[in-house]
Design a protein around this motif. Structure first.
Motif, short mmCIF file in Angstrom:
data_model
loop_
_atom_site.label_atom_id
_atom_site.label_comp_id
_atom_site.label_asym_id
_atom_site.label_seq_id
_atom_site.Cartn_x
_atom_site.Cartn_y
_atom_site.Cartn_z
N GLU A 3 93.66 92.79 31.06
CA GLU A 3 92.66 92.68 32.13
C GLU A 3 92.54 93.98 32.92
O GLU A 3 91.44 94.38 33.29
CB GLU A 3 93.04 91.53 33.05
N TYR A 4 93.67 94.65 33.19
CA TYR A 4 93.60 95.90 33.96
C TYR A 4 92.88 96.99 33.16
O TYR A 4 92.17 97.82 33.74
CB TYR A 4 94.99 96.37 34.41
N GLU A 5 92.99 96.97 31.83
CA GLU A 5 92.26 97.94 31.00
C GLU A 5 90.76 97.64 31.04
O GLU A 5 89.94 98.56 31.13
CB GLU A 5 92.77 97.86 29.55
N ARG A 6 90.42 96.36 31.01
CA ARG A 6 89.02 95.96 31.11
C ARG A 6 88.42 96.44 32.44
O ARG A 6 87.34 97.00 32.50
CB ARG A 6 88.91 94.44 30.99
N LYS A 7 89.18 96.25 33.52
CA LYS A 7 88.71 96.68 34.84
C LYS A 7 88.53 98.19 34.90
O LYS A 7 87.58 98.69 35.50
CB LYS A 7 89.66 96.21 35.93
N ARG A 72 75.62 94.61 26.88
CA ARG A 72 76.88 95.27 26.57
C ARG A 72 77.87 95.18 27.72
O ARG A 72 79.07 95.02 27.50
CB ARG A 72 76.63 96.72 26.16
N VAL A 73 77.37 95.27 28.94
CA VAL A 73 78.26 95.13 30.10
C VAL A 73 78.84 93.72 30.12
O VAL A 73 80.05 93.54 30.35
CB VAL A 73 77.53 95.46 31.42
N GLU A 74 78.00 92.72 29.89
CA GLU A 74 78.50 91.33 29.84
C GLU A 74 79.55 91.16 28.76
O GLU A 74 80.56 90.48 28.96
CB GLU A 74 77.34 90.36 29.60
N ARG A 75 79.33 91.79 27.62
CA ARG A 75 80.31 91.71 26.53
C ARG A 75 81.61 92.37 26.95
O ARG A 75 82.69 91.84 26.70
CB ARG A 75 79.74 92.36 25.28
N LEU A 76 81.52 93.52 27.59
CA LEU A 76 82.71 94.23 28.06
C LEU A 76 83.46 93.40 29.10
O LEU A 76 84.68 93.38 29.14
CB LEU A 76 82.35 95.60 28.62
N GLU A 77 82.72 92.68 29.94
CA GLU A 77 83.33 91.87 30.98
C GLU A 77 84.04 90.63 30.45
O GLU A 77 85.05 90.21 31.01
CB GLU A 77 82.26 91.41 31.99
N SER A 78 83.51 90.05 29.37
CA SER A 78 84.02 88.73 29.01
C SER A 78 84.50 88.55 27.57
O SER A 78 85.23 87.60 27.30
CB SER A 78 82.94 87.69 29.30
N ALA A 79 84.11 89.41 26.66
CA ALA A 79 84.46 89.18 25.25
C ALA A 79 85.91 89.55 24.98
O ALA A 79 86.50 90.38 25.67
CB ALA A 79 83.53 89.99 24.35
N SER A 80 86.44 88.93 23.96
CA SER A 80 87.78 89.25 23.51
C SER A 80 87.68 90.50 22.65
O SER A 80 87.15 90.46 21.53
CB SER A 80 88.35 88.08 22.70
N SER A 82 89.55 94.49 21.51
CA SER A 82 90.70 95.39 21.56
C SER A 82 90.34 96.52 22.53
O SER A 82 89.17 96.71 22.88
CB SER A 82 90.99 95.96 20.18
N TYR A 83 91.34 97.27 22.94
CA TYR A 83 91.05 98.37 23.86
C TYR A 83 90.13 99.39 23.21
O TYR A 83 89.21 99.89 23.85
CB TYR A 83 92.35 99.05 24.34
#
Length: 149
Positions: A3-7, A72-80, A82-83
């Protein structure tokens, strides 16, 4: 991806100046349609203005890019993801932002009409100023009639 990487990735795409040094993608696929994005941007920017006959096409491309950016932002926010997948997605979002910025900073082709309107507005302001200065303005005339300056 943690989650911290996603943020961190989300912060990076929203950061002011994120597009500095970013490259516009050569091509991008939107709704099954491939757009030669770099060519569209550079051909349009080369003219420095958007001719009337091209304005609808450029607006359509900008609308498609905004829609794809949001997806793409929505996908980055919620999709599973890899980094590495998230990193690639974030880079593509920044590339879209760069292309959008390039297209949004173009001037309309009717610069002459805008210049003429600005010149006419300047003339009107100048004439108002002269009328006031010469006492031909309603307020200045009233003051003189009452014995004022």
């Amino acid at each position: 991806m943690h989650e911290y990487e996603r943020k961190q990735l989300l912060e990076r795409i929203e950061r002011e100046g994120a597009t500095v040094g970013a490259e516009i993608p050569d091509a991008i696929e939107i709704d099954g349609e491939s757009l030669d994005l770099r060519t569209i941007v550079f051909e349009t920017r080369r003219r420095e203005t958007v001719p009337a006959e091209e304005r609808d096409r450029v607006e359509s491309v900008k609308t498609k890019l905004r829609r794809e950016r949001n997806r793409r932002v929505e996908r980055l926010e919620s999709a599973s993801l890899s980094y590495d997948e998230g990193e690639t997605l974030a880079e593509s979002i920044v590339g879209i932002d760069r292309a959008l910025h390039a297209l949004e900073t173009l001037e309309p082709a009717d610069v002459g009409a805008e210049r003429d309107a600005a010149t006419a507005a300047d003339r009107r302001r100048w004439m108002r100023f002269l009328r006031k200065a010469l006492g031909q303005d309603g307020d200045a005339g009233d003051r003189r009639a009452r014995g004022g300056p």
